[in-house]
Design a protein around this motif. Structure first.
Motif, short mmCIF file in Angstrom:
data_model
loop_
_atom_site.label_atom_id
_atom_site.label_comp_id
_atom_site.label_asym_id
_atom_site.label_seq_id
_atom_site.Cartn_x
_atom_site.Cartn_y
_atom_site.Cartn_z
N ILE A 67 103.77 23.07 58.56
CA ILE A 67 103.78 23.84 57.51
C ILE A 67 102.71 23.35 56.54
O ILE A 67 102.19 24.20 55.81
CB ILE A 67 105.17 24.16 56.84
N ASP A 68 102.51 22.00 56.22
CA ASP A 68 101.61 21.52 55.42
C ASP A 68 100.18 21.99 55.74
O ASP A 68 99.68 22.38 54.89
CB ASP A 68 101.70 19.93 55.43
N MET B 238 95.94 26.70 49.62
CA MET B 238 96.32 26.15 48.65
C MET B 238 95.18 26.17 47.35
O MET B 238 95.50 26.23 46.06
CB MET B 238 96.88 24.87 48.83
N SER B 239 93.86 25.79 48.03
CA SER B 239 92.92 25.60 47.05
C SER B 239 92.60 27.02 46.39
O SER B 239 92.05 27.03 45.02
CB SER B 239 91.83 25.36 47.70
N GLN B 240 92.95 28.07 46.92
CA GLN B 240 92.62 29.30 46.27
C GLN B 240 93.53 29.54 45.47
O GLN B 240 93.43 30.22 44.27
CB GLN B 240 92.42 30.30 47.44
N GLU C 42 96.03 5.00 49.87
CA GLU C 42 95.62 5.54 48.39
C GLU C 42 95.56 7.02 48.33
O GLU C 42 95.61 7.43 47.20
CB GLU C 42 93.91 5.11 48.43
N GLN C 43 96.17 7.66 49.21
CA GLN C 43 96.56 9.25 49.05
C GLN C 43 97.66 9.37 48.15
O GLN C 43 98.71 8.45 48.08
CB GLN C 43 96.49 9.76 50.43
N VAL C 44 97.54 10.43 47.48
CA VAL C 44 98.80 10.92 46.68
C VAL C 44 99.32 12.15 47.31
O VAL C 44 98.77 13.17 47.69
CB VAL C 44 98.20 11.17 45.17
N ILE C 45 100.72 12.06 47.64
CA ILE C 45 101.36 13.34 47.99
C ILE C 45 102.04 14.16 47.17
O ILE C 45 102.96 13.62 46.17
CB ILE C 45 102.64 12.91 49.24
N SER C 46 101.46 15.33 46.89
CA SER C 46 102.20 16.19 45.77
C SER C 46 103.21 17.08 46.74
O SER C 46 102.64 17.64 47.64
CB SER C 46 101.07 16.58 44.73
N VAL D 204 111.68 36.24 52.72
CA VAL D 204 110.87 35.68 52.14
C VAL D 204 111.74 33.96 52.36
O VAL D 204 112.60 33.80 51.76
CB VAL D 204 110.61 35.61 50.67
N ILE D 205 110.86 32.90 53.09
CA ILE D 205 111.43 31.65 53.21
C ILE D 205 110.77 30.72 52.16
O ILE D 205 109.33 30.61 52.15
CB ILE D 205 111.16 31.06 54.52
N VAL D 206 111.52 30.16 51.09
CA VAL D 206 110.72 29.27 50.17
C VAL D 206 110.83 27.80 50.89
O VAL D 206 111.89 27.15 50.96
CB VAL D 206 111.71 29.40 48.95
N LEU D 207 109.61 27.43 50.87
CA LEU D 207 109.37 26.07 51.42
C LEU D 207 108.93 25.01 50.55
O LEU D 207 108.05 25.33 49.44
CB LEU D 207 108.50 26.23 52.74
N ASN D 208 108.92 23.70 50.77
CA ASN D 208 108.37 22.66 50.01
C ASN D 208 107.34 22.07 50.87
O ASN D 208 107.58 21.71 52.04
CB ASN D 208 109.63 21.66 49.97
N VAL D 209 106.12 22.12 50.48
CA VAL D 209 104.82 21.93 51.15
C VAL D 209 104.39 20.73 50.58
O VAL D 209 104.16 20.60 49.11
CB VAL D 209 104.18 23.07 50.90
#
Length: 199
Positions: free
Chosen positions: A181-182, A190-192, A124-128, A108-113
């Motif tokens: 990866i994003d 991600m939406s699900q 105007e975009q927000v990056i989370s 399992v590779i734990v990633l920051n997306v």
């Protein structure tokens, strides 16, 4: 190739972090006037893939996650990572690979997306930032990729759709597919997850 048991994953990540500290700045290194970026490479369905090492938080051996209802079969569940609830996505199931095993080699590779939300205008975009675990057949190595050597992948045919591929490179005479990866995680996944997981 790295042959890492479960107890060796944290040691490998620590070694990788030390390697990154020696000359790595902003995700780039300069080697003989060539711009280089480090990637963690891994195996999916017999093919080599790579993700930017700066997106890798840690590497874990397989553990059975806690199931969550109303999610696709490739969402294996969630794990508790030092108090944080981390969803686990099996990329092999995501791309309908037939030979899916869970054994001592499964990783399992734990990633920051990064998730871009808001208006279409960039300013105007927000990056989370979200932390997601992805299940793969095994980790291969950490390689230095010269940015000039990354080739585009139009119409790439593999287990992963070309929409999720940023380019192709070669490492030790093997082709490595570099992933966005994003886009891979945010596209329909991600939406699900957001709908199923408690906020």
């Amino acid at each position: 190739s790295l042959n890492i048991g479960k107890e060796g994953f944290s040691m490998q990540v620590q070694a990788t972090e030390q390697q990154m500290l020696s000359g790595l700045e902003g995700g780039h290194m300069m080697e003989e006037d060539k711009e280089v970026r480090q990637h963690l490479t891994f195996v999916l369905g017999g093919e080599e893939y790579g993700v930017d090492i700066l997106r890798v938080q840690e590497i874990k051996g397989w553990e059975v996650p806690t199931l969550i209802p109303n999610t696709p079969d490739y969402v294996k569940g969630v794990i508790n990572l030092r108090g944080a609830i981390v969803p686990v996505i099996d990329l092999r199931l995501r791309f309908q690979l037939e030979d899916v095993r869970y054994d001592e080699l499964t990783v399992v590779i734990v990633l920051n997306v990064h998730n871009h939300s808001g208006a279409e205008e960039e300013e105007e975009q927000v990056i989370s930032n979200k932390v997601v675990g992805v299940v793969v057949d095994g980790v291969s190595d950490v390689c230095n990729v010269e940015l000039d050597n990354i080739r585009p992948a139009p119409g790439f045919q593999g287990v992963i759709n070309s929409d999720f591929v940023t380019g192709l490179t070669t490492e030790n005479e093997k082709m490595v597919v570099l992933l966005d990866i994003d886009h891979l995680i945010n596209s329909g996944v991600m939406s699900q997850l957001d709908a199923a997981l408690p906020q």
